[in-house]
Design an enzyme around this catalytic site. Structure first.
Site, short mmCIF file in Angstrom:
data_model
loop_
_atom_site.label_atom_id
_atom_site.label_comp_id
_atom_site.label_asym_id
_atom_site.label_seq_id
_atom_site.Cartn_x
_atom_site.Cartn_y
_atom_site.Cartn_z
N GLU A 136 0.83 -1.21 0.00
CA GLU A 136 0.00 0.00 0.00
C GLU A 136 0.86 1.26 0.00
O GLU A 136 1.97 1.27 0.54
CB GLU A 136 -0.90 0.01 1.25
CG GLU A 136 -1.92 -1.13 1.24
CD GLU A 136 -2.72 -1.26 2.53
OE1 GLU A 136 -3.80 -1.87 2.47
OE2 GLU A 136 -2.30 -0.76 3.59
N CYS A 153 3.37 8.58 0.82
CA CYS A 153 4.01 7.66 1.76
C CYS A 153 4.13 6.31 1.05
O CYS A 153 3.11 5.75 0.63
CB CYS A 153 3.11 7.57 2.99
SG CYS A 153 3.67 6.45 4.23
N CYS A 160 6.86 -6.66 7.22
CA CYS A 160 8.01 -6.06 7.90
C CYS A 160 8.57 -7.06 8.90
O CYS A 160 7.83 -7.85 9.49
CB CYS A 160 7.58 -4.79 8.63
SG CYS A 160 8.97 -3.85 9.31
N CYS A 164 7.60 -4.18 15.63
CA CYS A 164 7.21 -3.19 16.64
C CYS A 164 5.81 -3.56 17.15
O CYS A 164 4.92 -3.87 16.36
CB CYS A 164 7.20 -1.79 16.03
SG CYS A 164 8.81 -1.32 15.36
N CYS A 167 2.44 -1.68 15.85
CA CYS A 167 2.29 -1.42 14.42
C CYS A 167 1.54 -2.54 13.71
O CYS A 167 1.88 -3.72 13.87
CB CYS A 167 3.67 -1.23 13.79
SG CYS A 167 3.60 -0.93 12.02
N CYS A 381 -0.62 6.36 10.05
CA CYS A 381 0.65 5.75 10.45
C CYS A 381 0.41 4.44 11.18
O CYS A 381 -0.37 4.39 12.13
CB CYS A 381 1.42 6.66 11.40
SG CYS A 381 1.92 8.19 10.70
N1 SAH Z 1 9.93 1.02 9.56
C1 SAH Z 1 10.11 2.43 9.41
C2 SAH Z 1 9.13 3.02 8.42
C3 SAH Z 1 7.68 2.97 8.88
S1 SAH Z 1 7.23 4.57 9.35
C4 SAH Z 1 10.05 3.13 10.74
O1 SAH Z 1 9.78 2.47 11.74
O2 SAH Z 1 10.35 4.31 10.82
C5 SAH Z 1 5.77 4.31 10.21
C6 SAH Z 1 5.70 5.23 11.42
O3 SAH Z 1 4.45 5.01 12.06
C7 SAH Z 1 6.77 4.94 12.44
O4 SAH Z 1 7.23 6.13 12.99
C8 SAH Z 1 6.04 4.14 13.51
O5 SAH Z 1 6.65 4.31 14.76
C9 SAH Z 1 4.66 4.74 13.42
N2 SAH Z 1 3.60 3.83 13.83
C10 SAH Z 1 3.56 2.48 13.71
N3 SAH Z 1 2.40 2.00 14.17
C11 SAH Z 1 1.67 3.07 14.57
C12 SAH Z 1 0.35 3.21 15.09
N4 SAH Z 1 -0.44 2.17 15.28
N5 SAH Z 1 -0.07 4.46 15.37
C13 SAH Z 1 0.71 5.53 15.13
N6 SAH Z 1 1.94 5.45 14.61
C14 SAH Z 1 2.42 4.23 14.34
#
Ligand code: SAH
Length: 396
Positions: A136, A153, A160, A164, A167, A381
Site C-alpha cells: 500500500e 508515503c 516487515c 514493533c 504497528c 501511520c
Molecule cells: N519502519 C520504518 C518506516 C515505517 S514509518 C520506521 O519504523 O520508521 C511508520 C511510522 O508510524 C513509524 O514512525 C512508527 O513508529 C509509526 N507507527 C507504527 N504504528 C503506529 C500506530 N499504530 N499508530 C501511530 N503510529 C504508528
C-alpha cells in the site's frame, strides 16, 4: 547489517507477546543477534526489472545492443519521467530495441488494485505485485491549500521484519523486499492518480527501508535523476526503526535524503518492550548515529514518537526527550497511536498529548502533533496491513 539482510528479526521475537499496554514486567526477549530463518529472497524478476535500471546501466545496455547512446536517455525518460507501464508506449523507440529490452529486462508490473478515499482527502492505494503480494501507498494532500503540499508515503517491503508491538504492518510478518522498480512504480502510479507529482516522498509505508537498503538507495537514485522525476533529496525522507549501520550507509549517500527516526521511547527499558530492535541497537547507539548523520544547512533529523497511553507519555518521558536530543538538530513529530485490531494499546487523551507537547516546547524542542490522516480507511501511520489483498493467489 550483521545478518539482518538475510534474516527476519520477527522470527526471533514474534513469540513474545505483550497482552496489554501495561508493559511493566521485564521482557524475556531473546537477543536478536543471531540469524534464524532465512528471509524469502526478492523474486528473480526484480533484479532484471527495466524500471530498476540506473541511467549508466541503461547506457551500457544500449551500447551493447549497438543502438545510439541517446536511446538510454529516451528510455529512462519514458519510464521515470512519464511513468509508462508498457514498452509499446515508448513511441519514439524502434520496435527492435523494445523487443530486445523486453527480452533482457522486462518491465515488472505493479498492478493497482484499489483506491480508497478518506473523509480528509487522504487516498490509500493498494497494489498487487507480479507475484501476488499486496502493498500500500498513501497520498496525503496538505490541509493548508496555500502550501499545496502533496505527500506520498511509500512502502519498501511486503510486510516487515522489525516487529514493533504497536504497528499493524508488523502483524503481517516479513514477506519480501520490494525491488527498486516496485518502489518507484508506486510514485508513478500515485502521480497519475493525483494528476500531479507529489511534492514530498516519505518511506513511511510498509516495511523497514534500511533493511532493504540496496533497493531503497537505488530507488532514491532513480527518483532523483534529472532525466526522470528529478526529486530533490530534500523532498525525500527515509524513516527507520533504528538500524544503526543502515543510518550510516544512508548518510554516506551523495546526496543523502532526509532522515527520520522512529524513537518512540526515552528509556531502553520501554523501547525494548515496544521495539525489539532496541536490543540490537539501543538508544545511545541510535542517537550517536543521528549525531553522525550529515545535515546540510538548515536540515534536521525528524524524530517520530508514537504516543501510547501509560507506556511512553509521562511527564518524565517529556522531560527526558530533550536531554536525549541535545546536540542534534531535531524536530519531533508526536503521533497519537492509531488503533487497529490486536494489541491493547491506547491513544492518550487530547489533554495528555497537549501537555506532553507543551513540556517539550518549554524545553525548546520543535515539536508537532501529527493529526491522524486517513484513519477512517486504515491509512494512518502504522495501520497499513494490506489485509484485503493478502489472500490473492500468485499469478501463474
Ligand atoms: N519502519 C520504518 C518506516 C515505517 S514509518 C520506521 O519504523 O520508521 C511508520 C511510522 O508510524 C513509524 O514512525 C512508527 O513508529 C509509526 N507507527 C507504527 N504504528 C503506529 C500506530 N499504530 N499508530 C501511530 N503510529 C504508528
Amino acid at each position: 547489517m550483521e545478518g539482518l539482510e538475510s534474516t527476519t528479526i520477527a522470527s526471533l521475537t514474534r513469540n513474545v507477546m505483550y497482552p496489554s499496554a501495561a508493559v511493566t514486567a521485564a521482557a524475556p526477549l531473546s537477543t536478536p543477534a543471531t540469524p534464524a530463518t532465512p528471509a524469502t529472497p526478492a523474486p528473480l524478476a526484480a533484479a532484471r526489472d527495466l524500471r530498476a535500471m540506473l541511467p549508466d546501466e541503461l547506457t551500457s545496455w544500449v551500447a551493447a545492443a549497438g543502438a545510439p547512446g541517446y536511446r538510454a536517455e529516451q528510455i529512462f525518460r519514458w519510464l521515470h519521467g512519464h511513468g509508462i507501464e508498457t514498452l509499446e508506449a515508448m513511441t519514439n523507440v524502434p520496435a527492435t530495441i523494445r523487443e530486445a529490452l523486453e527480452h533482457d529486462h522486462p518491465l515488472v508490473p505493479l498492478t493497482q488494485a484499489t483506491v480508497q478515499t478518506a473523509r480528509d482527502g487522504t487516498r490509500k492505494l493498494a497494489f498487487r505485485t507480479h507475484d501476488g503480494r499486496a502493498i500500500e501507498s498513501v497520498l496525503i494532500p496538505d490541509e493548508d491549500a496555500v502550501r499545496n503540499k502533496l505527500t506520498l508515503c511509500i512502502s519498501s517491503q511486503v510486510g516487515c521484519a522489525i516487529d514493533c508491538r504497536f504497528c499493524a504492518t508488523a502483524t503481517l510478518g516479513f514477506g519480501r523486499h520490494l525491488g527498486a522498480g516496485e518502489i518507484v512504480a508506486q510514485v508513478y502510479r500515485a502521480t497519475a492518480l493525483a494528476g500531479r507529482r507529489p511534492t514530498n516522498l516519505v518511506f513511511m509505508g510498509m516495511g523497514e527501508p534500511l533493511h532493504n537498503f540496496d533497493n531503497v538507495s537505488r530507488a532514491l537514485a532513480l527518483l532523483e535523476h534529472p532525466w526522470g522525476a528529478g526529486f530533490s533529496p530534500r523532498r525525500l525522507t527515509v524513516s527507520t526503526a533504528g538500524l544503526v549501520p543502515g543510518i550510516d550507509k544512508l548518510g554516506a549517500l551523495k546526496p543523502a535524503p532526509n532522515l527520520a527516526i522512529s524513537l518512540n521511547a526515552t528509556t531502553d527499558e520501554i523501547r525494548e518492550r515496544i521495539m525489539p530492535i532496541n536490543k540490537k541497537w539501543p538508544l545511545a547507539a541510535l542517537l550517536d548515529a543521528a549525531r553522525r548523520f550529515p545535515l546540510s544547512h538548515g536540515r534536521r533529523v525528524t524524530f517520530e514518537y508514537v504516543l501510547l497511553a501509560g507506556v511512553n507519555d509521562s511527564d518524565a518521558d517529556a522531560d527526558r526527550l530533550p536531554r536525549l536530543l541535545r546536540g542534534i538538530p531535531a524536530k519531533v513529530n508526536l503521533i497519537p497511536w492509531n488503533p487497529f485490531q490486536g494489541p491493547e494499546f491506547q491513544r492518550p487523551s487530547a489533554e495528555r498529548i497537549r501537555t506532553f507537547q507543551e513540556r517539550l516546547r518549554k524545553a525548546e524542542v520543535s515539536v508537532y502533533i501529527r493529526s491522524p490522516r486517513g484513519d477512517d480507511i486504515d491509512a494512518a501511520c502504522g495501520q497499513l496491513a494490506a489485509r484485503e489483498l493478502v489472500t490473492i493467489a500468485p499469478r501463474a
